[in-house]
Motif scaffolding. Sequence first.
Motif, PDB file in Angstrom:
ATOM      1  N   ARG A 124       0.799  -1.265   0.012  1.00  0.00           N
ATOM      2  CA  ARG A 124       0.015  -0.109   0.017  1.00  0.00           C
ATOM      3  C   ARG A 124       1.023   1.297   0.092  1.00  0.00           C
ATOM      4  O   ARG A 124       0.684   1.999  -0.770  1.00  0.00           O
ATOM      5  CB  ARG A 124      -0.945   0.147   1.263  1.00  0.00           C
ATOM      6  CG  ARG A 124      -1.975   1.112   1.300  1.00  0.00           C
ATOM      7  CD  ARG A 124      -2.637   1.338   2.560  1.00  0.00           C
ATOM      8  NE  ARG A 124      -1.606   1.971   3.461  1.00  0.00           N
ATOM      9  CZ  ARG A 124      -1.404   3.158   3.636  1.00  0.00           C
ATOM     10  NH1 ARG A 124      -1.698   3.963   2.952  1.00  0.00           N
ATOM     11  NH2 ARG A 124      -0.386   3.517   4.342  1.00  0.00           N
ATOM     12  N   GLU A 125       1.732   1.238   0.895  1.00  0.00           N
ATOM     13  CA  GLU A 125       2.859   2.373   0.842  1.00  0.00           C
ATOM     14  C   GLU A 125       3.377   2.523  -0.393  1.00  0.00           C
ATOM     15  O   GLU A 125       3.942   3.752  -0.856  1.00  0.00           O
ATOM     16  CB  GLU A 125       3.811   2.354   2.284  1.00  0.00           C
ATOM     17  CG  GLU A 125       3.119   2.271   3.344  1.00  0.00           C
ATOM     18  CD  GLU A 125       3.981   2.009   4.670  1.00  0.00           C
ATOM     19  OE1 GLU A 125       4.853   1.808   4.268  1.00  0.00           O
ATOM     20  OE2 GLU A 125       3.746   1.771   5.829  1.00  0.00           O
ATOM     21  N   GLN A 126       3.846   1.426  -1.119  1.00  0.00           N
ATOM     22  CA  GLN A 126       4.757   1.829  -2.550  1.00  0.00           C
ATOM     23  C   GLN A 126       3.915   2.128  -3.524  1.00  0.00           C
ATOM     24  O   GLN A 126       4.282   2.948  -4.298  1.00  0.00           O
ATOM     25  CB  GLN A 126       5.052   0.166  -2.447  1.00  0.00           C
ATOM     26  CG  GLN A 126       5.684   0.104  -4.010  1.00  0.00           C
ATOM     27  CD  GLN A 126       5.842  -1.532  -4.432  1.00  0.00           C
ATOM     28  OE1 GLN A 126       6.248  -2.308  -3.582  1.00  0.00           O
ATOM     29  NE2 GLN A 126       5.559  -2.027  -5.629  1.00  0.00           N
ATOM     30  N   LEU A 127       2.378   1.846  -3.274  1.00  0.00           N
ATOM     31  CA  LEU A 127       1.709   2.217  -4.336  1.00  0.00           C
ATOM     32  C   LEU A 127       0.808   3.500  -4.071  1.00  0.00           C
ATOM     33  O   LEU A 127       0.216   4.160  -4.947  1.00  0.00           O
ATOM     34  CB  LEU A 127       0.719   1.288  -4.686  1.00  0.00           C
ATOM     35  CG  LEU A 127       1.028  -0.078  -4.902  1.00  0.00           C
ATOM     36  CD1 LEU A 127      -0.068  -1.083  -4.996  1.00  0.00           C
ATOM     37  CD2 LEU A 127       1.620  -0.193  -6.609  1.00  0.00           C
ATOM     38  N   ALA A 128       0.990   4.166  -2.717  1.00  0.00           N
ATOM     39  CA  ALA A 128       0.231   5.262  -2.439  1.00  0.00           C
ATOM     40  C   ALA A 128       0.441   6.671  -3.363  1.00  0.00           C
ATOM     41  O   ALA A 128      -0.579   7.235  -3.443  1.00  0.00           O
ATOM     42  CB  ALA A 128       0.471   5.631  -1.011  1.00  0.00           C
ATOM     43  N   GLY A 129       1.407   6.764  -3.960  1.00  0.00           N
ATOM     44  CA  GLY A 129       1.700   8.110  -4.450  1.00  0.00           C
ATOM     45  C   GLY A 129       0.992   8.004  -5.809  1.00  0.00           C
ATOM     46  O   GLY A 129       0.714   9.147  -6.355  1.00  0.00           O
ATOM     47  N   ARG A 130       0.563   6.885  -6.155  1.00  0.00           N
ATOM     48  CA  ARG A 130      -0.028   6.677  -7.633  1.00  0.00           C
ATOM     49  C   ARG A 130      -1.627   6.359  -7.602  1.00  0.00           C
ATOM     50  O   ARG A 130      -2.342   6.675  -8.411  1.00  0.00           O
ATOM     51  CB  ARG A 130       0.570   5.627  -8.501  1.00  0.00           C
ATOM     52  CG  ARG A 130       2.184   6.149  -8.744  1.00  0.00           C
ATOM     53  CD  ARG A 130       2.958   4.931  -9.539  1.00  0.00           C
ATOM     54  NE  ARG A 130       2.177   4.788 -10.931  1.00  0.00           N
ATOM     55  CZ  ARG A 130       2.709   3.977 -12.070  1.00  0.00           C
ATOM     56  NH1 ARG A 130       4.010   3.357 -11.849  1.00  0.00           N
ATOM     57  NH2 ARG A 130       2.401   4.027 -13.058  1.00  0.00           N
ATOM     58  N   TYR A 131      -1.964   5.672  -6.467  1.00  0.00           N
ATOM     59  CA  TYR A 131      -3.432   5.060  -6.405  1.00  0.00           C
ATOM     60  C   TYR A 131      -3.760   5.507  -5.300  1.00  0.00           C
ATOM     61  O   TYR A 131      -3.163   5.669  -3.901  1.00  0.00           O
ATOM     62  CB  TYR A 131      -3.362   3.598  -6.858  1.00  0.00           C
ATOM     63  CG  TYR A 131      -2.684   3.180  -7.984  1.00  0.00           C
ATOM     64  CD1 TYR A 131      -3.488   3.283  -9.360  1.00  0.00           C
ATOM     65  CD2 TYR A 131      -1.224   2.825  -7.827  1.00  0.00           C
ATOM     66  CE1 TYR A 131      -2.564   2.635 -10.435  1.00  0.00           C
ATOM     67  CE2 TYR A 131      -0.858   2.322  -8.980  1.00  0.00           C
ATOM     68  CZ  TYR A 131      -1.437   2.438 -10.211  1.00  0.00           C
ATOM     69  OH  TYR A 131      -0.712   1.902 -11.379  1.00  0.00           O
TER      70      TYR A 131
END
Length: 361
Positions: free
Chosen positions: A56-63
């Motif tokens: 979630r943290e890895q993807l949070a900037g995009r989604y």
Amino acid sequence: MADDDVTTIRVSGTPGYDVLVGRGLLERLPDVLSPKTAKLLIVHAPTLAARAEQLREQLAGRYEVYLAEVPDAENAKRVEVAAFCWGVMGQTDFTRTDAVIGLGGGATTDLAGFVAATWLRGVDVVQIPTTVLGMVDAAVGGKTGINTAEGKNLVGAFHEPRAVLCDLETLDALPKNEILAGFAEIVKAGFIAEPEILEIVEADVDAVTDPGTPQFRRVVELAIGVKARVVGEDFTEQGLREILNYGHTLGHAIEHAERYQWRHGAAIAIGMMFAAELSRLTRNLSDADVERHRSILTSLSLPTTYPVGRWKTLLATMQRDKKARAGMLRFIVLDGIGRPTTLEGPDESLLFLAYQNLADA
């Protein structure tokens, strides 16, 4: 084909999809999502909560990323759990361009696929299997489903994933018994279509069951390749895809009898022994090939017997199995290793004889 030590196995279909096998694949998740995707629901088991949060943290900037923690194993495959996931999606305004991520074993990916198939009549799902069973079987093929009190996977839908990411790093911390249980589906692929798998297992069972070895990766890729070829030709199980049910008719009945407390691979191992015994009685499968089943499964610490007194209960469950047609039982049997065929409506006395040949007193 391999790219940066990532193997891509194509599953043909409409439109079809790729299964990627390698290490460090979680970083590639954005590459396989639609550019229109704005929201993600990561469906995961409790044991993967930390990994789901990292993702979630890895993807949070995009989604916009939401987590749905679901019960372990078959307890996840209940309509109440699916309804919980639908609730999260409804409350966060998921649209048809958003996606579900299935992070976990076969039960989790079955559930995630079913949730995706039924939300707005179908949204994208990317499967990230974290067990051997999930990688070689459950996450590949587009079968999704949940269980009912009457049996396993009786409610479901065919729904192609957008992609499947088989990150071998997720297997490194798995207990050995979990790895061995997953090998039931790997050797099934060997028995029905890819004898090289059996030869690799027989050559060095310790090496082939170690996720860090080339032998392990080879049999995983071979097993995925078998499933990819079969489902690419018969997505909705009108014919050829039935061969993937080798050992599953009795195996599913055993899972039901054990209230889904057994590992899937253990039940399927016994189911394959039953199918081999039935093949010996009806298709002249050789004694040596039946014994080869027993030897390989035993070397993997998988069971090959079940109590004789349970037969009537198992038979009643099999008669309700979704693979039965017009009340007629159907079994996948072997004319020889790598030569599967269908047996329809065998006499119950023949089934009982095959069962006696593997039953405990």
